[in-house]
Motif scaffolding. Structure first.
Motif, PDB file in Angstrom:
ATOM      1  N   TRP A   1       0.818  -1.218   0.000  1.00 30.13           N
ATOM      2  CA  TRP A   1       0.000   0.000   0.000  1.00 30.13           C
ATOM      3  C   TRP A   1       0.854   1.272   0.000  1.00 30.13           C
ATOM      4  O   TRP A   1       0.412   2.323  -0.457  1.00 30.13           O
ATOM      5  CB  TRP A   1      -0.939   0.000   1.204  1.00 30.13           C
ATOM      6  CG  TRP A   1      -0.207   0.017   2.532  1.00 30.13           C
ATOM      7  CD1 TRP A   1       0.433  -1.014   3.131  1.00 30.13           C
ATOM      8  CD2 TRP A   1      -0.077   1.142   3.399  1.00 30.13           C
ATOM      9  NE1 TRP A   1       0.976  -0.616   4.329  1.00 30.13           N
ATOM     10  CE2 TRP A   1       0.671   0.691   4.522  1.00 30.13           C
ATOM     11  CE3 TRP A   1      -0.511   2.463   3.355  1.00 30.13           C
ATOM     12  CZ2 TRP A   1       0.995   1.541   5.582  1.00 30.13           C
ATOM     13  CZ3 TRP A   1      -0.195   3.307   4.411  1.00 30.13           C
ATOM     14  CH2 TRP A   1       0.551   2.847   5.511  1.00 30.13           C
ATOM     15  N   ARG A   2       2.077   1.184   0.469  1.00 29.88           N
ATOM     16  CA  ARG A   2       2.921   2.383   0.558  1.00 29.88           C
ATOM     17  C   ARG A   2       3.265   2.955  -0.815  1.00 29.88           C
ATOM     18  O   ARG A   2       3.447   4.164  -0.961  1.00 29.88           O
ATOM     19  CB  ARG A   2       4.218   2.063   1.295  1.00 29.88           C
ATOM     20  CG  ARG A   2       4.062   1.729   2.768  1.00 29.88           C
ATOM     21  CD  ARG A   2       5.440   1.602   3.397  1.00 29.88           C
ATOM     22  NE  ARG A   2       5.396   1.303   4.818  1.00 29.88           N
ATOM     23  CZ  ARG A   2       6.428   1.492   5.639  1.00 29.88           C
ATOM     24  NH1 ARG A   2       7.566   1.978   5.150  1.00 29.88           N
ATOM     25  NH2 ARG A   2       6.341   1.192   6.923  1.00 29.88           N
ATOM     26  N   THR A   3       3.372   2.075  -1.815  1.00 28.82           N
ATOM     27  CA  THR A   3       3.739   2.538  -3.153  1.00 28.82           C
ATOM     28  C   THR A   3       2.607   2.421  -4.164  1.00 28.82           C
ATOM     29  O   THR A   3       2.564   3.180  -5.133  1.00 28.82           O
ATOM     30  CB  THR A   3       4.950   1.744  -3.683  1.00 28.82           C
ATOM     31  OG1 THR A   3       4.683   0.346  -3.562  1.00 28.82           O
ATOM     32  CG2 THR A   3       6.211   2.097  -2.914  1.00 28.82           C
ATOM     33  N   GLU A   4       1.688   1.491  -3.949  1.00 35.64           N
ATOM     34  CA  GLU A   4       0.651   1.252  -4.951  1.00 35.64           C
ATOM     35  C   GLU A   4      -0.519   2.215  -4.843  1.00 35.64           C
ATOM     36  O   GLU A   4      -1.403   2.208  -5.709  1.00 35.64           O
ATOM     37  CB  GLU A   4       0.176  -0.201  -4.854  1.00 35.64           C
ATOM     38  CG  GLU A   4       1.259  -1.188  -5.289  1.00 35.64           C
ATOM     39  CD  GLU A   4       0.804  -2.629  -5.220  1.00 35.64           C
ATOM     40  OE1 GLU A   4      -0.387  -2.876  -4.926  1.00 35.64           O
ATOM     41  OE2 GLU A   4       1.639  -3.525  -5.451  1.00 35.64           O
ATOM     42  N   HIS A   5      -0.553   3.042  -3.813  1.00 38.39           N
ATOM     43  CA  HIS A   5      -1.493   4.151  -3.739  1.00 38.39           C
ATOM     44  C   HIS A   5      -0.749   5.457  -3.986  1.00 38.39           C
ATOM     45  O   HIS A   5       0.430   5.581  -3.633  1.00 38.39           O
ATOM     46  CB  HIS A   5      -2.161   4.221  -2.364  1.00 38.39           C
ATOM     47  CG  HIS A   5      -3.218   3.171  -2.163  1.00 38.39           C
ATOM     48  ND1 HIS A   5      -4.506   3.304  -2.620  1.00 38.39           N
ATOM     49  CD2 HIS A   5      -3.165   1.965  -1.556  1.00 38.39           C
ATOM     50  CE1 HIS A   5      -5.207   2.228  -2.296  1.00 38.39           C
ATOM     51  NE2 HIS A   5      -4.409   1.399  -1.654  1.00 38.39           N
TER      52      HIS A   5
ATOM     53  N   TRP B   1      -7.829   4.313  -5.198  1.00 38.03           N
ATOM     54  CA  TRP B   1      -7.537   3.206  -6.108  1.00 38.03           C
ATOM     55  C   TRP B   1      -6.020   2.963  -6.188  1.00 38.03           C
ATOM     56  O   TRP B   1      -5.213   3.840  -5.928  1.00 38.03           O
ATOM     57  CB  TRP B   1      -8.089   3.492  -7.500  1.00 38.03           C
ATOM     58  CG  TRP B   1      -7.687   4.833  -8.030  1.00 38.03           C
ATOM     59  CD1 TRP B   1      -6.547   5.164  -8.695  1.00 38.03           C
ATOM     60  CD2 TRP B   1      -8.444   6.048  -7.918  1.00 38.03           C
ATOM     61  NE1 TRP B   1      -6.528   6.484  -9.001  1.00 38.03           N
ATOM     62  CE2 TRP B   1      -7.683   7.060  -8.542  1.00 38.03           C
ATOM     63  CE3 TRP B   1      -9.694   6.374  -7.366  1.00 38.03           C
ATOM     64  CZ2 TRP B   1      -8.135   8.378  -8.617  1.00 38.03           C
ATOM     65  CZ3 TRP B   1     -10.133   7.677  -7.434  1.00 38.03           C
ATOM     66  CH2 TRP B   1      -9.356   8.652  -8.066  1.00 38.03           C
ATOM     67  N   ARG B   2      -5.689   1.725  -6.547  1.00 40.19           N
ATOM     68  CA  ARG B   2      -4.284   1.370  -6.688  1.00 40.19           C
ATOM     69  C   ARG B   2      -3.784   1.728  -8.088  1.00 40.19           C
ATOM     70  O   ARG B   2      -4.565   1.880  -9.023  1.00 40.19           O
ATOM     71  CB  ARG B   2      -4.078  -0.128  -6.420  1.00 40.19           C
ATOM     72  CG  ARG B   2      -4.312  -0.506  -4.952  1.00 40.19           C
ATOM     73  CD  ARG B   2      -4.038  -1.973  -4.694  1.00 40.19           C
ATOM     74  NE  ARG B   2      -4.283  -2.307  -3.299  1.00 40.19           N
ATOM     75  CZ  ARG B   2      -3.347  -2.362  -2.350  1.00 40.19           C
ATOM     76  NH1 ARG B   2      -2.093  -2.089  -2.669  1.00 40.19           N
ATOM     77  NH2 ARG B   2      -3.642  -2.681  -1.110  1.00 40.19           N
ATOM     78  N   ARG B   3      -2.476   1.841  -8.202  1.00 44.46           N
ATOM     79  CA  ARG B   3      -1.858   2.183  -9.484  1.00 44.46           C
ATOM     80  C   ARG B   3      -0.772   1.164  -9.801  1.00 44.46           C
ATOM     81  O   ARG B   3      -0.262   0.463  -8.915  1.00 44.46           O
ATOM     82  CB  ARG B   3      -1.250   3.585  -9.411  1.00 44.46           C
ATOM     83  CG  ARG B   3      -0.193   3.715  -8.317  1.00 44.46           C
ATOM     84  CD  ARG B   3       0.386   5.103  -8.267  1.00 44.46           C
ATOM     85  NE  ARG B   3       1.325   5.254  -7.140  1.00 44.46           N
ATOM     86  CZ  ARG B   3       2.031   6.342  -6.914  1.00 44.46           C
ATOM     87  NH1 ARG B   3       1.933   7.391  -7.713  1.00 44.46           N
ATOM     88  NH2 ARG B   3       2.852   6.403  -5.874  1.00 44.46           N
ATOM     89  N   ALA B   4      -0.400   1.115 -11.058  1.00 42.28           N
ATOM     90  CA  ALA B   4       0.653   0.201 -11.481  1.00 42.28           C
ATOM     91  C   ALA B   4       2.017   0.768 -11.101  1.00 42.28           C
ATOM     92  O   ALA B   4       2.228   1.990 -11.084  1.00 42.28           O
ATOM     93  CB  ALA B   4       0.582  -0.013 -12.989  1.00 42.28           C
ATOM     94  N   LEU B   5       2.932  -0.119 -10.795  1.00 40.69           N
ATOM     95  CA  LEU B   5       4.304   0.292 -10.533  1.00 40.69           C
ATOM     96  C   LEU B   5       5.007   0.614 -11.844  1.00 40.69           C
ATOM     97  O   LEU B   5       4.652   0.077 -12.905  1.00 40.69           O
ATOM     98  CB  LEU B   5       5.068  -0.827  -9.822  1.00 40.69           C
ATOM     99  CG  LEU B   5       4.561  -1.236  -8.440  1.00 40.69           C
ATOM    100  CD1 LEU B   5       5.398  -2.405  -7.914  1.00 40.69           C
ATOM    101  CD2 LEU B   5       4.599  -0.069  -7.468  1.00 40.69           C
ATOM    102  N   PRO B   6       6.021   1.463 -11.823  1.00 40.85           N
ATOM    103  CA  PRO B   6       6.808   1.703 -13.038  1.00 40.85           C
ATOM    104  C   PRO B   6       7.421   0.399 -13.546  1.00 40.85           C
ATOM    105  O   PRO B   6       7.821  -0.456 -12.757  1.00 40.85           O
ATOM    106  CB  PRO B   6       7.900   2.674 -12.557  1.00 40.85           C
ATOM    107  CG  PRO B   6       7.292   3.373 -11.381  1.00 40.85           C
ATOM    108  CD  PRO B   6       6.434   2.336 -10.714  1.00 40.85           C
TER     109      PRO B   6
END
Length: 322
Positions: free
Chosen positions: A137-141, A162-167
């Motif tokens: 959750w620390r990076t995907e939000h 909502w969550r997002r994709a990682l680079p």
């Protein structure tokens, strides 16, 4: 000298000076947070001559990219200031548990290698009641920010739902703000920062990036073009946590000396032994955290016993009343 220290501080100049003194002739890059009064920064810097370089003072906030920015700027200065093979990133509340010569000898086993925690997600200590996903959750939000600082309301960080994709190519790792870098890893890290402004924009809206950014970049060959930073499941720091789930380590006092002495007597750390959680923690290089008030007697015992004479003095009784 094969070691340079970056010291990030914001208060307690007496403790910071004790740390710098204990580092003997190690070159130091010192950043004192801009929120501290000018006289606090002045007392930290006074009298060291050319061994201590002051960083331009900027403001940093917990849990935010601003802490990473301060570290990266200091690392750039450290590379210019010294040709050392390793760069230790220390808090002003740290203190070495080994004499400098002994520390340099142990660093030989880490030639070309960094000692920093790097554990793949899910990392269960990063679970929370609302987010039992091992820290994803620390990076995907996407967290809301003002400048380089995350916005909070009543202690809760604001984020999009909502969550997002990682680079692409990014392997997120759980780590710590405090690290001992190999020079080559500092160069790789700064190279990615300079070449990938899009990646920096992504990390600016993550939570507590100081505990994940560097290890994640270095563990991602697609970003660095180099072999991945190996997993590492032990820290170079001795810390005492007041309770499970605590966010900040306790201030160490003289009552902690027996535990420090026992840690100091452990086997030296070897990189290959830390790829998996070790059965017995290796010898740490630093203790955290100390203060000039609560930890004054402890620092004296560390200097006189552990740093000067190793673990042989661990059984000595504490000094009597003064």
């Amino acid at each position: 000298m094969s070691l340079t220290a970056v010291v990030l501080a914001h208060r307690d100049p007496a403790q910071v000076r004790r740390l710098i003194g204990a580092l003997e002739d190690v070159p130091v890059v010192l950043h004192c947070d801009a929120k501290a009064p000018a006289d606090v920064a002045g007392r930290m810097l006074e009298g060291w001559g050319g061994r201590v370089r002051a960083q331009p003072r900027t403001s940093a906030a917990l849990d935010s990219w601003s802490l990473v920015r301060v570290e990266l700027d200091a690392l750039r200065s450290a590379l210019r200031f010294s040709s050392a093979a390793h760069v230790a990133v220390l808090s002003g509340a740290d203190h070495p548990l080994l004499g400098v010569q002994e520390l340099l000898e142990e660093l030989r086993a880490w030639e070309g290698r960094s000692w920093l925690v790097s554990a793949p997600l899910p990392h269960r200590p990063w679970d929370t009641p609302r987010n039992p996903d091992g820290g994803r959750w620390r990076t995907e939000h996407r967290f809301l920010t003002r400048g380089d600082d995350v916005l909070f309301v009543r202690g809760v960080p604001l984020r999009l739902p909502w969550r997002r994709a990682l680079p692409p190519g990014l392997r997120v790792r759980a780590s710590s703000q405090w690290k001992v870098y190999a020079r080559e890893d500092v160069q790789r890290l700064l190279g990615v920062v300079d070449a990938r402004p899009d990646l920096v924009r992504f990390w600016r809206s993550t939570l507590v990036p100081d505990e994940s950014f560097a290890a994640s970049v270095l563990a991602s060959p697609a970003l660095t073009g180099s072999p991945a930073l190996p997993d590492c499941h032990a820290s170079a720091w001795f810390q005492r946590w007041p309770a499970a789930g605590s966010h900040h380590p306790a201030v160490l006092t003289e009552q902690d000396f027996p535990a420090l002495a026992a840690a100091r007597a452990a086997e030296p750390a070897r990189p290959s032994a830390l790829l998996h959680p070790p059965a017995h923690p290796p010898r740490p290089w630093f203790a955290r955290k100390l203060s000039s008030g609560a930890s004054g007697d402890l620092a004296e015992r560390i200097d006189a016993g552990l740093r000067a004479g190793g673990s042989a003095l661990a059984a000595q009784p504490a000094p009597g009343p003064r």
